[in-house]
Design an enzyme around this catalytic site. Structure first.
Site, PDB file in Angstrom:
ATOM      1  N   GLY A   1     -41.133 -72.110  11.740  1.00  0.00           N
ATOM      2  CA  GLY A   1     -41.426 -71.466  10.455  1.00  0.00           C
ATOM      3  C   GLY A   1     -42.529 -70.428  10.532  1.00  0.00           C
TER       4      GLY A   1
ATOM      5  CG  ASN B   1     -40.605 -64.654   9.580  1.00  0.00           C
ATOM      6  OD1 ASN B   1     -41.199 -63.583   9.555  1.00  0.00           O
ATOM      7  ND2 ASN B   1     -39.540 -64.866  10.353  1.00  0.00           N
TER       8      ASN B   1
ATOM      9  CG  MET C   1     -31.404 -74.191  12.752  1.00  0.00           C
ATOM     10  SD  MET C   1     -31.141 -72.405  12.945  1.00  0.00           S
ATOM     11  CE  MET C   1     -29.630 -72.403  13.905  1.00  0.00           C
ATOM     12  NE  ARG C   2     -26.919 -78.615   6.977  1.00  0.00           N
ATOM     13  CZ  ARG C   2     -25.679 -79.041   7.255  1.00  0.00           C
ATOM     14  NH1 ARG C   2     -25.253 -79.057   8.513  1.00  0.00           N
ATOM     15  NH2 ARG C   2     -24.863 -79.417   6.310  1.00  0.00           N
ATOM     16  CB  ILE C   3     -24.053 -72.577   6.091  1.00  0.00           C
ATOM     17  CG1 ILE C   3     -24.017 -71.941   7.481  1.00  0.00           C
ATOM     18  CG2 ILE C   3     -23.398 -71.667   5.056  1.00  0.00           C
ATOM     19  CD1 ILE C   3     -24.713 -70.614   7.575  1.00  0.00           C
ATOM     20  CG  LEU C   4     -28.778 -73.119   1.923  1.00  0.00           C
ATOM     21  CD1 LEU C   4     -29.928 -72.322   1.314  1.00  0.00           C
ATOM     22  CD2 LEU C   4     -29.002 -74.612   1.731  1.00  0.00           C
TER      23      LEU C   4
ATOM     24  CG  ASN D   1     -31.996 -66.319   6.177  1.00  0.00           C
ATOM     25  OD1 ASN D   1     -32.946 -66.959   6.610  1.00  0.00           O
ATOM     26  ND2 ASN D   1     -30.953 -66.014   6.922  1.00  0.00           N
TER      27      ASN D   1
ATOM     28  CG  HIS E   1     -29.461 -62.036  10.429  1.00  0.00           C
ATOM     29  ND1 HIS E   1     -28.962 -63.225  10.892  1.00  0.00           N
ATOM     30  CD2 HIS E   1     -28.886 -61.052  11.181  1.00  0.00           C
ATOM     31  CE1 HIS E   1     -28.109 -62.977  11.877  1.00  0.00           C
ATOM     32  NE2 HIS E   1     -28.047 -61.678  12.069  1.00  0.00           N
TER      33      HIS E   1
ATOM     34  CB  THR F   1     -24.265 -64.932  -1.399  1.00  0.00           C
ATOM     35  OG1 THR F   1     -23.956 -64.345  -0.122  1.00  0.00           O
ATOM     36  CG2 THR F   1     -25.043 -63.911  -2.221  1.00  0.00           C
TER      37      THR F   1
END
Length: 543
Positions: free
Chosen positions: A11, A13, A86-89, A102, A104, A136
């Site tokens: 973390g 950032n 490391m999870r897609i929301l 986020n 990237h 999104t």
């Protein structure tokens, strides 16, 4: 504004945002899906509350997200920032939470996915970067990831980062983080904190109030190429290089060819002084010459011929001119060149040279000859096109409009009982154009359109007067302060400088005005029958 930070690992950032507090935003909580994530220790060191919401065996995506939302309900957050989460929301989280961002590690839509650095290296690009975007929903009704929807949310901001020959993924990842993400993510958070962002989900777009083209824009993206390796910086223990702005259309020492290629290359100090000298002679339409030492004018003059202008400039302080930089605003002719080589100079800068001038100048092995004429036939300068200057600081850059003030006679406000004569007005205007290029606190004595004495870079204005007086009395050849005019780059706080100038024989003064003691200063000028004019604007130069 309170921010919830969500991360799976270090973390970095988030901790950078916590340390920077952009827009006074604060990290209210750090949440992770890994109870051993290093970010938890870093957050606790900063006194930031933490939550660990790990996914249990067999738990589906939406169930886990509901628990994440429940954990955040205990905190009043306005924005969610992901950092290596490391999870897609899915919509389960996104519809319940505030706007979620986020970062990237690529310039989306290029190189989405988990290996943006490797993809950039494989593609052979020489620029990549990072993208802060609104998160999104990238899942279908069953909670399965839809690849083409990952990292596809509306872009908030981006930051370019160079890719260099020989980079590996670790090199590039570090550069993208420190040179890209550490700039872009705090910027985005600050925009949200300042309530400047409008997210249009239907158009998949973000609009930021004020993020528009301007002379001093909210964001500056610059790119310059190394033009020269310098022997050293201001001192031999400092490394240095010259970088070039290839969009500059104005005559500049940066891209000026050195005509005597056998002479040693310019140093850091040579470039700095040559730039100062060139900028000074650009001020004048008549033939002008300046001799610069440590970016300050040792002398400057205009005349009907270039040779005469140089002679008058040099005679202001020939002692200090030794080892200095010469700048001319006309093609250098043989007569001027003969005078230049009569004593040691480091560099001469001019918009062209006659053949006999070059023959003379090339006789001096250590004199560097720069041609800033850009191949024109006129032997004069073109228009000034660079509107701003900048100075790098540790941690940032100062940018300002260039000081291009050039008052006309009618712009001068006469504040004394005696009006200046026409000859004095001409001299006052010359002195004002020249003093813009003298380090503050600055005082300059002039007669006609030539300098007589220069007091530069003093912490006391009256000391600057005394130095200009001393220079005029002891170092100027064939000149005198008696009957000269005086320019001051800022107002006089007390009448003492006027008294010192009167002792030197000064008869007219130009200064900005604006001191609480203006009346006392004007009274002192009247007592000595001096003419004094105000410009209404000062001409500080601190670089």
């Amino acid at each position: 504004m309170n921010v919830a930070g969500i991360a799976s690992n270090r973390g970095r950032n988030l901790m950078h945002i916590a340390d920077e507090s952009p827009g006074d935003a604060e990290i209210a909580v750090v949440l992770t899906n890994d109870a051993d994530a290093p970010v938890l220790d870093e957050a606790e060191k900063r006194g930031i509350p933490t939550e660990a919401v790990e996914r249990t065996d067999g738990e589906d995506r939406r169930s886990h997200e509901r628990r994440v939302v429940d954990a955040l309900d205990d905190y009043d957050v306005d924005l969610v920032c992901l950092d290596g989460y490391m999870r897609i929301l899915s919509d389960e989280f996104l519809e319940a939470a505030p706007t979620t961002l986020n970062v990237h590690p690529s310039l989306l839509p290029s190189f989405p996915g988990t290996d943006a650095w490797g993809d950039a290296l494989d593609a052979g690009v020489d620029i990549t970067g990072c993208t802060v975007h609104v998160v999104t929903d990238a899942t279908d009704e069953d909670g399965e990831v839809v690849d083409e929807l990952v990292d596809a949310g509306p872009v908030v901001t981006q930051e370019p980062v160079p890719v260099y020959e020989g980079d590996d993924e670790d090199d590039l990842a570090d550069r993208v983080l420190y040179q890209g993400e550490f700039k872009a993510y705090p910027r985005a958070v600050e925009w949200f904190a300042d309530d400047r962002v409008a997210v249009d989900h239907d158009a998949n777009a973000v609009r930021v109030e004020g993020d528009e083209a301007a002379d001093l824009p909210d964001r500056r993206v610059t790119s310059e190429d190394r033009a020269a390796d310098l022997r050293y910086g201001e001192n031999p223990h400092q490394d240095a290089a010259l970088y070039a702005d290839r969009t500059c259309e104005e005559e500049s020492v940066v891209d000026a060819p050195q005509l005597n290629e056998g002479a040693k290359a310019l140093s850091y100090n040579n470039y700095n002084d040559a730039d100062a000298a060139l900028n000074l002679v650009k001020e004048f339409d008549r033939p002008a010459a300046a001799v610069i030492k440590h970016t300050n004018p040792a002398g400057c003059a205009t005349a009907d011929s270039l040779a005469e202008a140089y002679e008058r400039a040099l005679s202001t302080d020939a002692k200090s001119a030794f080892g200095g930089i010469v700048a001319l605003n006309r093609e250098c002719d043989g007569a001027t060149a003969e005078q230049v080589v009569d004593s040691f100079k480091e560099v001469v800068v001019a918009p062209g040279y006659t053949d006999d001038a070059l023959d003379t100048l090339f006789e001096k092995d250590n004199l560097r000859v720069l041609d800033v004429g850009r191949g024109t036939d006129e032997g004069e300068f073109g228009e000034i096109s660079e509107a701003h200057t900048e100075k790098d600081l540790v941690g940032g850059t100062l940018v300002q409009e260039r000081d291009q003030q050039a008052p006309a006679p009618e712009d001068l406000e006469v504040v004394t009982e005696r009006d200046p004569t026409d000859e004095e007005v001409e001299s006052l205007l010359f002195a004002w154009q020249t003093i813009k290029h003298v380090k503050s606190n600055a005082i300059l004595f002039a007669t006609g359109t030539e300098t007589v004495g220069v007091g530069a870079g003093q912490v006391s204005r009256v000391d600057a007067v005394e130095i200009a007086k001393m220079k005029a009395e002891t170092d100027a050849e064939g000149k005198s302060a008696d009957g000269a005019v005086m320019a001051s780059d800022a107002f006089f706080p007390f009448p003492d400088a006027i008294e010192a100038a009167a002792e030197a024989g000064i008869e007219a003064v130009v200064q900005p005005g604006g001191s609480v003691n203006d009346d006392d200063v004007i009274e002192a000028a009247n007592e000595h029958d001096m003419a004094m004019v105000f410009t209404g604007s000062r001409a500080f130069r601190h670089d």
